[in-house]
Scaffold this active site. Structure first.
Site, PDB file in Angstrom:
ATOM      1  N   CYS A   1     -24.543   7.192 -13.220  1.00  0.00           N
ATOM      2  CA  CYS A   1     -23.405   8.190 -13.047  1.00  0.00           C
ATOM      3  C   CYS A   1     -23.643   9.512 -13.496  1.00  0.00           C
ATOM      4  O   CYS A   1     -24.107   9.737 -14.584  1.00  0.00           O
ATOM      5  CB  CYS A   1     -22.152   7.607 -14.074  1.00  0.00           C
ATOM      6  SG  CYS A   1     -20.843   8.723 -13.751  1.00  0.00           S
TER       7      CYS A   1
ATOM      8  N   GLU B   1       1.037  -1.291  -0.062  1.00  0.00           N
ATOM      9  CA  GLU B   1       0.018   0.000  -0.079  1.00  0.00           C
ATOM     10  C   GLU B   1       0.991   1.270  -0.079  1.00  0.00           C
ATOM     11  O   GLU B   1       0.442   2.227  -0.736  1.00  0.00           O
ATOM     12  CB  GLU B   1      -0.983  -0.087   1.142  1.00  0.00           C
ATOM     13  CG  GLU B   1      -2.053  -0.975   1.131  1.00  0.00           C
ATOM     14  CD  GLU B   1      -2.998  -0.710  -0.070  1.00  0.00           C
ATOM     15  OE1 GLU B   1      -3.302   0.451  -0.298  1.00  0.00           O
ATOM     16  OE2 GLU B   1      -3.232  -1.911  -0.738  1.00  0.00           O
TER      17      GLU B   1
ATOM     18  N   CYS C   1     -18.252   0.061 -17.175  1.00  0.00           N
ATOM     19  CA  CYS C   1     -18.310   0.482 -15.980  1.00  0.00           C
ATOM     20  C   CYS C   1     -19.649  -0.122 -15.015  1.00  0.00           C
ATOM     21  O   CYS C   1     -20.640   0.016 -15.804  1.00  0.00           O
ATOM     22  CB  CYS C   1     -18.544   1.972 -15.864  1.00  0.00           C
ATOM     23  SG  CYS C   1     -18.432   2.830 -14.113  1.00  0.00           S
TER      24      CYS C   1
HETATM   25  S1  SF4 Z   1     -17.252   8.327 -15.481  1.00  0.00           S
HETATM   26 FE1  SF4 Z   1     -19.062   7.231 -14.479  1.00  0.00          FE
HETATM   27  S2  SF4 Z   1     -19.658   5.842 -15.810  1.00  0.00           S
HETATM   28 FE2  SF4 Z   1     -17.603   6.504 -16.699  1.00  0.00          FE
HETATM   29  S3  SF4 Z   1     -16.030   5.028 -15.753  1.00  0.00           S
HETATM   30 FE3  SF4 Z   1     -16.296   6.827 -14.140  1.00  0.00          FE
HETATM   31  S4  SF4 Z   1     -17.926   6.345 -12.955  1.00  0.00           S
HETATM   32 FE4  SF4 Z   1     -18.233   4.742 -14.444  1.00  0.00          FE
END
Ligand code: SF4
Length: 350
Positions: free
Chosen positions: A208, A37, A202
Protein backbone atom coordinates in the site's frame (compact mmCIF):
# COMPACT_ATOMS: atom_id res chain seq x y z
CA UNK A 1 2.99 -6.55 -7.73
CA UNK A 2 0.56 -8.01 -10.25
CA UNK A 3 -3.03 -6.86 -10.43
CA UNK A 4 -3.95 -10.52 -10.05
CA UNK A 5 -2.36 -10.76 -6.65
CA UNK A 6 -4.25 -7.68 -5.38
CA UNK A 7 -7.56 -9.22 -6.43
CA UNK A 8 -6.61 -12.65 -5.11
CA UNK A 9 -5.74 -11.19 -1.72
CA UNK A 10 -8.99 -9.22 -1.53
CA UNK A 11 -11.00 -12.30 -2.54
CA UNK A 12 -9.28 -14.60 -0.05
CA UNK A 13 -9.68 -12.01 2.71
CA UNK A 14 -13.38 -11.58 1.96
CA UNK A 15 -13.96 -15.33 2.14
CA UNK A 16 -12.20 -15.54 5.51
CA UNK A 17 -13.05 -12.23 7.17
CA UNK A 18 -15.70 -10.41 5.12
CA UNK A 19 -19.42 -10.10 5.74
CA UNK A 20 -21.49 -13.13 4.75
CA UNK A 21 -24.74 -12.85 6.63
CA UNK A 22 -26.31 -9.61 5.42
CA UNK A 23 -29.96 -10.16 4.46
CA UNK A 24 -29.38 -9.28 0.78
CA UNK A 25 -26.50 -11.77 0.55
CA UNK A 26 -28.89 -14.68 0.98
CA UNK A 27 -30.42 -14.21 -2.45
CA UNK A 28 -29.54 -14.03 -6.15
CA UNK A 29 -32.77 -12.16 -6.82
CA UNK A 30 -31.68 -9.00 -8.68
CA UNK A 31 -34.76 -7.12 -7.40
CA UNK A 32 -33.79 -7.60 -3.74
CA UNK A 33 -30.12 -6.92 -4.42
CA UNK A 34 -31.12 -3.73 -6.23
CA UNK A 35 -33.23 -2.52 -3.30
CA UNK A 36 -30.29 -3.11 -0.94
CA UNK A 37 -27.74 -1.44 -3.22
CA UNK A 38 -29.89 1.67 -3.60
CA UNK A 39 -30.44 1.90 0.17
CA UNK A 40 -26.70 1.44 0.76
CA UNK A 41 -25.72 4.28 -1.57
CA UNK A 42 -25.87 6.89 1.16
CA UNK A 43 -26.53 4.90 4.28
CA UNK A 44 -24.57 2.51 6.46
CA UNK A 45 -25.28 -1.21 6.61
CA UNK A 46 -26.53 -1.24 10.22
CA UNK A 47 -29.12 1.45 9.44
CA UNK A 48 -30.17 -0.17 6.17
CA UNK A 49 -30.91 -3.67 7.53
CA UNK A 50 -34.29 -2.97 9.25
CA UNK A 51 -35.41 -0.68 6.39
CA UNK A 52 -34.49 -3.34 3.84
CA UNK A 53 -36.35 -6.06 5.70
CA UNK A 54 -39.50 -3.95 6.07
CA UNK A 55 -39.31 -2.80 2.45
CA UNK A 56 -39.03 -6.26 0.90
CA UNK A 57 -41.72 -7.57 3.26
CA UNK A 58 -44.05 -4.79 2.04
CA UNK A 59 -42.99 -5.10 -1.63
CA UNK A 60 -41.65 -8.64 -2.12
CA UNK A 61 -41.10 -8.34 -5.87
CA UNK A 62 -40.90 -5.77 -8.60
CA UNK A 63 -44.58 -6.09 -9.54
CA UNK A 64 -45.66 -5.43 -5.96
CA UNK A 65 -43.49 -2.32 -5.87
CA UNK A 66 -44.83 -1.16 -9.23
CA UNK A 67 -48.44 -1.57 -8.03
CA UNK A 68 -47.86 0.35 -4.78
CA UNK A 69 -48.84 3.96 -4.58
CA UNK A 70 -46.16 6.56 -4.06
CA UNK A 71 -47.19 7.38 -0.50
CA UNK A 72 -46.77 3.76 0.57
CA UNK A 73 -43.28 3.62 -0.95
CA UNK A 74 -42.22 6.93 0.60
CA UNK A 75 -43.63 5.85 3.98
CA UNK A 76 -41.41 2.75 3.92
CA UNK A 77 -38.44 4.95 3.06
CA UNK A 78 -39.25 7.59 5.63
CA UNK A 79 -36.20 8.24 7.83
CA UNK A 80 -33.60 6.89 5.36
CA UNK A 81 -33.23 10.29 3.68
CA UNK A 82 -32.28 11.10 0.07
CA UNK A 83 -35.85 10.42 -1.03
CA UNK A 84 -35.00 10.72 -4.70
CA UNK A 85 -33.69 7.17 -4.32
CA UNK A 86 -37.18 5.95 -3.34
CA UNK A 87 -38.86 7.81 -6.21
CA UNK A 88 -36.34 6.35 -8.66
CA UNK A 89 -36.90 2.88 -7.21
CA UNK A 90 -40.62 3.24 -7.74
CA UNK A 91 -40.21 4.64 -11.28
CA UNK A 92 -37.80 1.85 -12.22
CA UNK A 93 -40.19 -0.82 -10.87
CA UNK A 94 -43.01 0.63 -12.99
CA UNK A 95 -40.75 0.72 -16.04
CA UNK A 96 -39.85 -2.97 -15.55
CA UNK A 97 -43.45 -4.03 -14.83
CA UNK A 98 -45.06 -1.99 -17.61
CA UNK A 99 -42.50 -2.15 -20.41
CA UNK A 100 -40.10 -5.01 -19.74
CA UNK A 101 -42.40 -7.88 -18.95
CA UNK A 102 -41.96 -7.72 -15.18
CA UNK A 103 -38.60 -9.53 -15.13
CA UNK A 104 -36.02 -7.46 -13.26
CA UNK A 105 -32.83 -7.39 -15.37
CA UNK A 106 -29.60 -8.92 -14.08
CA UNK A 107 -27.14 -7.65 -16.74
CA UNK A 108 -25.26 -4.43 -15.96
CA UNK A 109 -25.95 -2.91 -19.39
CA UNK A 110 -29.72 -3.30 -18.94
CA UNK A 111 -29.68 -2.27 -15.30
CA UNK A 112 -27.89 0.98 -16.14
CA UNK A 113 -30.81 2.04 -18.35
CA UNK A 114 -33.21 2.18 -15.37
CA UNK A 115 -33.78 5.36 -13.33
CA UNK A 116 -31.41 5.81 -10.41
CA UNK A 117 -28.96 3.04 -11.37
CA UNK A 118 -25.50 4.34 -12.18
CA UNK A 119 -22.53 2.47 -13.58
CA UNK A 120 -21.17 1.26 -10.24
CA UNK A 121 -24.54 0.18 -8.85
CA UNK A 122 -25.37 -1.67 -12.08
CA UNK A 123 -22.06 -3.56 -11.90
CA UNK A 124 -22.59 -4.47 -8.24
CA UNK A 125 -26.12 -5.82 -8.83
CA UNK A 126 -24.95 -7.82 -11.88
CA UNK A 127 -21.99 -9.24 -9.95
CA UNK A 128 -24.14 -10.38 -7.02
CA UNK A 129 -27.12 -11.56 -9.07
CA UNK A 130 -25.27 -13.46 -11.78
CA UNK A 131 -21.50 -13.25 -11.29
CA UNK A 132 -21.06 -10.83 -14.21
CA UNK A 133 -17.60 -9.27 -14.35
CA UNK A 134 -17.57 -5.53 -13.89
CA UNK A 135 -15.90 -2.83 -11.81
CA UNK A 136 -17.54 -0.89 -9.01
CA UNK A 137 -16.43 2.50 -7.76
CA UNK A 138 -18.42 3.66 -4.77
CA UNK A 139 -17.01 5.87 -2.02
CA UNK A 140 -15.42 2.98 -0.15
CA UNK A 141 -13.71 1.58 -3.23
CA UNK A 142 -12.46 5.04 -4.23
CA UNK A 143 -10.83 5.36 -0.82
CA UNK A 144 -9.17 1.92 -0.91
CA UNK A 145 -7.79 2.41 -4.42
CA UNK A 146 -6.64 5.99 -3.86
CA UNK A 147 -4.73 4.94 -0.76
CA UNK A 148 -3.37 1.68 -2.07
CA UNK A 149 -2.03 3.25 -5.29
CA UNK A 150 -1.26 6.66 -3.79
CA UNK A 151 -3.63 8.50 -6.15
CA UNK A 152 -3.89 12.12 -5.06
CA UNK A 153 -6.43 14.84 -5.91
CA UNK A 154 -10.19 15.23 -5.54
CA UNK A 155 -11.48 11.68 -6.17
CA UNK A 156 -14.71 13.01 -7.65
CA UNK A 157 -12.95 15.22 -10.22
CA UNK A 158 -13.10 14.00 -13.82
CA UNK A 159 -9.39 13.30 -14.11
CA UNK A 160 -8.96 11.45 -10.83
CA UNK A 161 -12.22 9.58 -11.22
CA UNK A 162 -11.13 8.49 -14.71
CA UNK A 163 -7.89 7.08 -13.31
CA UNK A 164 -9.75 5.29 -10.54
CA UNK A 165 -12.26 3.74 -12.94
CA UNK A 166 -9.47 2.51 -15.22
CA UNK A 167 -7.67 0.99 -12.24
CA UNK A 168 -10.84 -0.55 -10.84
CA UNK A 169 -11.51 -2.19 -14.18
CA UNK A 170 -8.00 -3.63 -14.48
CA UNK A 171 -8.27 -5.17 -11.03
CA UNK A 172 -11.51 -7.12 -11.53
CA UNK A 173 -10.58 -10.83 -11.42
CA UNK A 174 -11.60 -13.38 -14.06
CA UNK A 175 -13.26 -15.60 -11.44
CA UNK A 176 -14.93 -15.01 -8.12
CA UNK A 177 -16.19 -11.55 -8.95
CA UNK A 178 -18.89 -11.71 -6.24
CA UNK A 179 -16.35 -12.30 -3.46
CA UNK A 180 -13.99 -9.69 -4.90
CA UNK A 181 -16.73 -7.05 -5.23
CA UNK A 182 -18.03 -7.77 -1.75
CA UNK A 183 -14.42 -7.78 -0.50
CA UNK A 184 -13.76 -4.27 -1.81
CA UNK A 185 -16.95 -3.03 -0.19
CA UNK A 186 -16.17 -4.80 3.10
CA UNK A 187 -12.56 -3.62 3.18
CA UNK A 188 -13.60 0.01 2.70
CA UNK A 189 -16.41 -0.24 5.25
CA UNK A 190 -14.63 -2.17 7.99
CA UNK A 191 -10.81 -1.87 7.59
CA UNK A 192 -9.78 0.96 5.27
CA UNK A 193 -12.22 3.33 6.92
CA UNK A 194 -12.12 7.08 6.45
CA UNK A 195 -11.15 8.13 9.98
CA UNK A 196 -9.50 5.12 11.61
CA UNK A 197 -8.09 2.64 9.08
CA UNK A 198 -6.82 -0.62 10.57
CA UNK A 199 -3.84 -1.19 8.30
CA UNK A 200 -2.59 -4.05 10.50
CA UNK A 201 -5.66 -6.06 9.51
CA UNK A 202 -5.52 -5.17 5.82
CA UNK A 203 -4.80 -7.90 3.23
CA UNK A 204 -3.12 -5.45 0.83
CA UNK A 205 -1.05 -3.54 3.38
CA UNK A 206 2.21 -5.05 2.08
CA UNK A 207 2.26 -2.86 -1.03
CA UNK A 208 0.00 0.00 0.00
CA UNK A 209 1.57 3.28 -1.15
CA UNK A 210 -0.26 5.44 1.40
CA UNK A 211 0.91 3.25 4.25
CA UNK A 212 4.48 3.08 2.97
CA UNK A 213 4.68 6.85 2.55
CA UNK A 214 2.81 7.80 5.73
CA UNK A 215 0.00 9.42 3.70
CA UNK A 216 -2.96 7.38 4.88
CA UNK A 217 -4.60 10.41 6.53
CA UNK A 218 -4.05 12.54 3.39
CA UNK A 219 -5.63 10.14 0.89
CA UNK A 220 -7.96 10.27 -0.83
CA UNK A 221 -7.56 13.99 -1.52
CA UNK A 222 -10.22 16.32 -0.24
CA UNK A 223 -13.15 17.33 -2.36
CA UNK A 224 -13.05 20.94 -3.44
CA UNK A 225 -15.21 22.59 -0.78
CA UNK A 226 -17.77 25.28 -1.34
CA UNK A 227 -19.37 27.23 1.49
CA UNK A 228 -22.82 25.73 2.04
CA UNK A 229 -25.71 28.09 1.38
CA UNK A 230 -28.11 28.49 4.29
CA UNK A 231 -31.93 28.57 4.09
CA UNK A 232 -34.49 29.41 6.74
CA UNK A 233 -38.07 28.25 6.69
CA UNK A 234 -41.04 28.86 8.96
CA UNK A 235 -43.23 25.81 9.60
CA UNK A 236 -46.84 25.87 10.74
CA UNK A 237 -47.73 23.00 13.05
CA UNK A 238 -51.50 23.36 12.97
CA UNK A 239 -53.79 21.09 14.96
CA UNK A 240 -57.55 20.74 14.84
CA UNK A 241 -59.39 18.31 17.14
CA UNK A 242 -56.42 15.94 17.48
CA UNK A 243 -55.45 16.14 13.80
CA UNK A 244 -52.35 17.73 12.28
CA UNK A 245 -52.32 19.59 8.96
CA UNK A 246 -49.78 18.17 6.50
CA UNK A 247 -48.93 19.53 3.06
CA UNK A 248 -47.45 17.50 0.22
CA UNK A 249 -44.16 18.90 -0.99
CA UNK A 250 -43.59 19.53 -4.69
CA UNK A 251 -41.89 16.77 -6.71
CA UNK A 252 -38.76 18.83 -7.33
CA UNK A 253 -36.43 19.90 -4.53
CA UNK A 254 -35.70 18.26 -1.22
CA UNK A 255 -38.23 15.93 0.38
CA UNK A 256 -40.02 15.77 -2.98
CA UNK A 257 -43.59 14.35 -2.71
CA UNK A 258 -43.22 13.73 1.03
CA UNK A 259 -45.72 15.11 3.52
CA UNK A 260 -44.49 17.92 5.74
CA UNK A 261 -45.75 20.76 7.90
CA UNK A 262 -46.88 23.68 5.73
CA UNK A 263 -44.21 26.27 5.01
CA UNK A 264 -44.82 29.96 5.65
CA UNK A 265 -42.69 32.95 4.83
CA UNK A 266 -39.87 33.43 7.33
CA UNK A 267 -40.56 36.18 9.83
CA UNK A 268 -44.22 36.51 8.83
CA UNK A 269 -47.01 36.39 11.41
CA UNK A 270 -48.00 32.69 11.30
CA UNK A 271 -51.69 33.34 12.03
CA UNK A 272 -52.07 35.87 9.19
CA UNK A 273 -49.91 33.79 6.81
CA UNK A 274 -51.91 30.65 7.50
CA UNK A 275 -55.13 32.47 6.76
CA UNK A 276 -53.69 34.02 3.59
CA UNK A 277 -52.22 30.75 2.27
CA UNK A 278 -54.84 28.22 3.32
CA UNK A 279 -57.86 30.23 4.48
CA UNK A 280 -57.60 28.60 7.90
CA UNK A 281 -58.42 30.59 11.04
CA UNK A 282 -56.13 29.64 13.91
CA UNK A 283 -54.65 30.97 17.10
CA UNK A 284 -50.95 30.89 17.97
CA UNK A 285 -50.07 28.48 20.79
CA UNK A 286 -46.35 29.21 20.77
CA UNK A 287 -43.10 29.24 18.86
CA UNK A 288 -40.77 26.25 19.19
CA UNK A 289 -36.98 26.18 19.26
CA UNK A 290 -35.41 26.25 15.77
CA UNK A 291 -34.32 22.92 14.30
CA UNK A 292 -31.09 22.71 12.29
CA UNK A 293 -30.72 20.25 9.44
CA UNK A 294 -27.80 19.79 7.05
CA UNK A 295 -28.21 18.54 3.50
CA UNK A 296 -25.21 17.80 1.32
CA UNK A 297 -25.78 21.01 -0.64
CA UNK A 298 -27.19 23.43 1.94
CA UNK A 299 -27.98 23.97 5.60
CA UNK A 300 -31.56 24.48 6.69
CA UNK A 301 -33.02 26.09 9.80
CA UNK A 302 -36.65 25.28 10.54
CA UNK A 303 -38.66 27.70 12.69
CA UNK A 304 -41.80 25.87 13.82
CA UNK A 305 -44.85 27.57 15.33
CA UNK A 306 -47.72 25.67 16.93
CA UNK A 307 -51.23 26.78 16.14
CA UNK A 308 -54.73 25.57 16.93
CA UNK A 309 -57.40 25.81 14.27
CA UNK A 310 -61.11 25.90 14.90
CA UNK A 311 -62.93 22.60 14.33
CA UNK A 312 -64.53 22.66 10.90
CA UNK A 313 -66.05 20.29 8.37
CA UNK A 314 -64.36 22.03 5.47
CA UNK A 315 -62.16 19.75 3.37
CA UNK A 316 -58.42 20.32 3.64
CA UNK A 317 -56.82 22.81 1.23
CA UNK A 318 -55.36 21.49 -2.04
CA UNK A 319 -52.32 19.19 -1.59
CA UNK A 320 -53.04 19.05 2.16
CA UNK A 321 -54.54 16.53 4.53
CA UNK A 322 -55.54 16.39 8.19
CA UNK A 323 -53.92 13.39 9.88
CA UNK A 324 -54.82 12.03 13.29
CA UNK A 325 -51.86 12.23 15.64
CA UNK A 326 -51.98 8.45 16.08
CA UNK A 327 -51.52 8.00 12.31
CA UNK A 328 -48.53 10.31 11.94
CA UNK A 329 -46.10 7.38 12.39
CA UNK A 330 -47.39 5.78 9.17
CA UNK A 331 -47.19 8.96 7.05
CA UNK A 332 -44.35 9.57 4.57
CA UNK A 333 -42.60 12.33 6.50
CA UNK A 334 -38.98 13.56 6.25
CA UNK A 335 -36.93 12.46 9.28
CA UNK A 336 -36.49 15.95 10.85
CA UNK A 337 -40.24 16.61 10.63
CA UNK A 338 -41.04 13.19 12.08
CA UNK A 339 -38.63 13.87 14.93
CA UNK A 340 -40.09 17.29 15.61
CA UNK A 341 -43.66 15.97 15.63
CA UNK A 342 -42.76 12.98 17.80
CA UNK A 343 -41.10 15.19 20.42
CA UNK A 344 -43.97 17.68 20.36
CA UNK A 345 -46.68 15.04 20.60
CA UNK A 346 -44.83 13.40 23.50
CA UNK A 347 -44.61 16.74 25.31
CA UNK A 348 -48.30 17.41 24.71
CA UNK A 349 -49.22 13.95 26.06
CA UNK A 350 -47.35 14.42 29.33
S1 SF4 B 1 -4.48 2.55 3.93
FE1 SF4 B 1 -3.63 0.86 2.72
S2 SF4 B 1 -2.92 -0.61 4.24
FE2 SF4 B 1 -4.23 0.80 5.31
S3 SF4 B 1 -6.23 -0.20 5.28
FE3 SF4 B 1 -6.16 1.16 3.50
S4 SF4 B 1 -5.42 -0.06 1.79
FE4 SF4 B 1 -4.99 -1.19 3.68
Amino acid sequence: MSTRSFSARITAWQRAHGRHDLPWQRTRDPYRIWVAEIMLQRTQVATVIPYYERFVAAFPDVRALARADEDAVLAQWSGLGYYRRARHLHAAAREVADHRGGAFPREAAMLATLPGIGRSTAAAIAAFASGERGAILDGNVRRVLARHRGIDGDPTSRVVEGRLWALAQRLVPRDGVEAYTQGMMDLGATVCTRATPRCDACPVAGDCVARRDGRVADLPGRRARRALPHREVQLAWVERAGEVLLERRPASGVWGRLWSLPELEVGADPVASLRARFDIAARLVGRLAPVEHAFTHYALTLHPSRLTARASRRPPPAECMWVARADLAAAALPAPIRKLLRAGVRDADR
